[in-house]
Design a protein around this motif. Structure first.
Motif, PDB file in Angstrom:
ATOM      1  N   LYS A  66      -4.998   6.703   5.597  1.00 52.10           N
ATOM      2  CA  LYS A  66      -4.524   8.080   5.412  1.00 52.10           C
ATOM      3  C   LYS A  66      -3.843   8.240   4.053  1.00 52.10           C
ATOM      4  O   LYS A  66      -4.029   9.238   3.368  1.00 52.10           O
ATOM      5  N   ARG A  67      -3.041   7.268   3.653  1.00 53.89           N
ATOM      6  CA  ARG A  67      -2.357   7.322   2.365  1.00 53.89           C
ATOM      7  C   ARG A  67      -3.368   7.336   1.217  1.00 53.89           C
ATOM      8  O   ARG A  67      -3.240   8.106   0.271  1.00 53.89           O
ATOM      9  N   LYS A  68      -4.414   6.509   1.327  1.00 52.93           N
ATOM     10  CA  LYS A  68      -5.432   6.457   0.285  1.00 52.93           C
ATOM     11  C   LYS A  68      -6.219   7.774   0.243  1.00 52.93           C
ATOM     12  O   LYS A  68      -6.475   8.317  -0.843  1.00 52.93           O
ATOM     13  N   ALA A  69      -6.577   8.314   1.399  1.00 51.33           N
ATOM     14  CA  ALA A  69      -7.310   9.587   1.444  1.00 51.33           C
ATOM     15  C   ALA A  69      -6.471  10.707   0.846  1.00 51.33           C
ATOM     16  O   ALA A  69      -6.977  11.563   0.107  1.00 51.33           O
ATOM     17  N   ARG A  70      -5.180  10.730   1.132  1.00 53.55           N
ATOM     18  CA  ARG A  70      -4.279  11.745   0.601  1.00 53.55           C
ATOM     19  C   ARG A  70      -4.195  11.658  -0.928  1.00 53.55           C
ATOM     20  O   ARG A  70      -4.268  12.671  -1.620  1.00 53.55           O
ATOM     21  N   SER A  71      -4.084  10.456  -1.448  1.00 51.88           N
ATOM     22  CA  SER A  71      -4.006  10.306  -2.901  1.00 51.88           C
ATOM     23  C   SER A  71      -5.331  10.680  -3.566  1.00 51.88           C
ATOM     24  O   SER A  71      -5.342  11.243  -4.660  1.00 51.88           O
ATOM     25  N   ASP A  72      -6.458  10.381  -2.908  1.00 50.12           N
ATOM     26  CA  ASP A  72      -7.771  10.779  -3.447  1.00 50.12           C
ATOM     27  C   ASP A  72      -7.899  12.296  -3.499  1.00 50.12           C
ATOM     28  O   ASP A  72      -8.393  12.855  -4.486  1.00 50.12           O
TER      29      ASP A  72
ATOM     30  N   ARG B 248      -4.361   2.179   9.712  1.00 45.96           N
ATOM     31  CA  ARG B 248      -4.540   3.628   9.890  1.00 45.96           C
ATOM     32  C   ARG B 248      -3.699   4.379   8.869  1.00 45.96           C
ATOM     33  O   ARG B 248      -4.170   5.303   8.192  1.00 45.96           O
ATOM     34  N   GLN B 249      -2.455   3.995   8.714  1.00 47.82           N
ATOM     35  CA  GLN B 249      -1.581   4.643   7.743  1.00 47.82           C
ATOM     36  C   GLN B 249      -2.045   4.389   6.313  1.00 47.82           C
ATOM     37  O   GLN B 249      -1.968   5.277   5.462  1.00 47.82           O
ATOM     38  N   ALA B 250      -2.541   3.199   6.042  1.00 44.43           N
ATOM     39  CA  ALA B 250      -3.025   2.870   4.703  1.00 44.43           C
ATOM     40  C   ALA B 250      -4.239   3.738   4.356  1.00 44.43           C
ATOM     41  O   ALA B 250      -4.349   4.236   3.227  1.00 44.43           O
TER      42      ALA B 250
END
Length: 73
Positions: free
Chosen positions: A13-19, A9-11
């Motif tokens: 979210k982290r990927k979506a944030r960087s995108d 879940r955190q991974a």
């Protein structure tokens, strides 16, 4: 042999944030203008509008206010 435990879940979210950040940076480069650029174009537009308005003809220009009219006699 122990693998690193990853919270999916955190991974995600982290990927979506960087995108989102990458897309925002691209948009800033494409569409963004600095404050100075905006002010310069606003000033230039105001000067052009003033120039155009100064050269505009109106119906009252045909009659000269200083010349006496024949009906006033």
């Amino acid at each position: 042999m122990s693998a690193e435990i990853v919270n999916l879940r955190q991974a995600r979210k982290r990927k979506a944030r960087s995108d989102r950040e990458a897309r925002a940076e691209d948009n800033r480069v494409k569409f963004g203008r600095t404050k100075a650029e905006k002010q310069a174009s606003k000033y230039e537009r105001a000067v052009l509008e003033k120039t155009v308005d100064g050269h505009r003809l109106s119906a009252s220009d045909d009659e000269t206010p200083d010349a006496p009219t024949s009906s006033a006699e």
